[in-house]
Scaffold this motif. Structure first.
Motif, PDB file in Angstrom:
ATOM      1  N   THR A  42       0.856  -1.192   0.000  1.00 34.63           N
ATOM      2  CA  THR A  42       0.000   0.000   0.000  1.00 34.63           C
ATOM      3  C   THR A  42       0.891   1.241   0.000  1.00 34.63           C
ATOM      4  O   THR A  42       1.135   1.835   1.051  1.00 34.63           O
ATOM      5  CB  THR A  42      -0.936   0.014   1.225  1.00 34.63           C
ATOM      6  N   ARG A  44       0.370   4.239  -1.049  1.00 36.27           N
ATOM      7  CA  ARG A  44      -0.292   5.545  -1.058  1.00 36.27           C
ATOM      8  C   ARG A  44       0.200   6.448   0.070  1.00 36.27           C
ATOM      9  O   ARG A  44       0.520   7.619  -0.156  1.00 36.27           O
ATOM     10  CB  ARG A  44      -1.807   5.368  -0.958  1.00 36.27           C
ATOM     11  N   ASP A  45       0.256   5.947   1.294  1.00 34.99           N
ATOM     12  CA  ASP A  45       0.699   6.763   2.429  1.00 34.99           C
ATOM     13  C   ASP A  45       2.126   7.260   2.242  1.00 34.99           C
ATOM     14  O   ASP A  45       2.440   8.417   2.515  1.00 34.99           O
ATOM     15  CB  ASP A  45       0.596   5.985   3.743  1.00 34.99           C
ATOM     16  N   PHE A  46       2.980   6.376   1.752  1.00 38.72           N
ATOM     17  CA  PHE A  46       4.371   6.754   1.506  1.00 38.72           C
ATOM     18  C   PHE A  46       4.464   7.832   0.433  1.00 38.72           C
ATOM     19  O   PHE A  46       5.189   8.820   0.588  1.00 38.72           O
ATOM     20  CB  PHE A  46       5.194   5.527   1.104  1.00 38.72           C
ATOM     21  N   VAL A  48       2.166   9.992  -0.551  1.00 37.80           N
ATOM     22  CA  VAL A  48       1.613  11.264  -0.065  1.00 37.80           C
ATOM     23  C   VAL A  48       2.626  11.970   0.828  1.00 37.80           C
ATOM     24  O   VAL A  48       2.868  13.174   0.693  1.00 37.80           O
ATOM     25  CB  VAL A  48       0.278  11.039   0.675  1.00 37.80           C
ATOM     26  N   GLY A  49       3.240  11.257   1.752  1.00 35.62           N
ATOM     27  CA  GLY A  49       4.238  11.853   2.635  1.00 35.62           C
ATOM     28  C   GLY A  49       5.466  12.330   1.883  1.00 35.62           C
ATOM     29  O   GLY A  49       5.985  13.423   2.139  1.00 35.62           O
TER      30      GLY A  49
END
Length: 91
Positions: A42, A44-46, A48-49
């Motif tokens: 996943t 996505r979080d990486f 975005v950050g």
């Protein structure tokens, strides 16, 4: 008074980097393979950050520097801090 100042500088220049290295080593030892595979599954979080810290943060710093009409040296310092991922802003 001079001896007291020299002792403080010794702590900052000799002891603090060692303590910081031990803290970072402890954090690194706490990672597992599961932590890295979670990013691959996943991302996505990486993403975005990563995008926020490398693109949005320097843009915000530029807007702040221009809107406050900061002196060149302070504006440059603000931009350097904003462009250093994992630096002051991450803490």
């Amino acid at each position: 008074m001079l001896c007291y100042f020299e002792t403080d500088m010794e702590i900052v220049t000799k002891i603090a980097p060692i303590v910081l290295a031990l803290i970072m080593l402890g954090l690194g030892l706490g990672l597992s393979l599961k932590d890295f595979t979670r990013i691959l599954r996943t991302p996505r979080d990486f993403v975005v950050g990563f995008f926020s810290q490398l693109i949005i943060l320097p843009i915000v710093a530029l807007i702040i520097a221009l809107s406050l009409d900061l002196p060149t040296s302070i504006a440059l310092g603000l931009m350097i801090i904003a462009a250093a991922p994992g630096g002051v802003t991450s803490n």
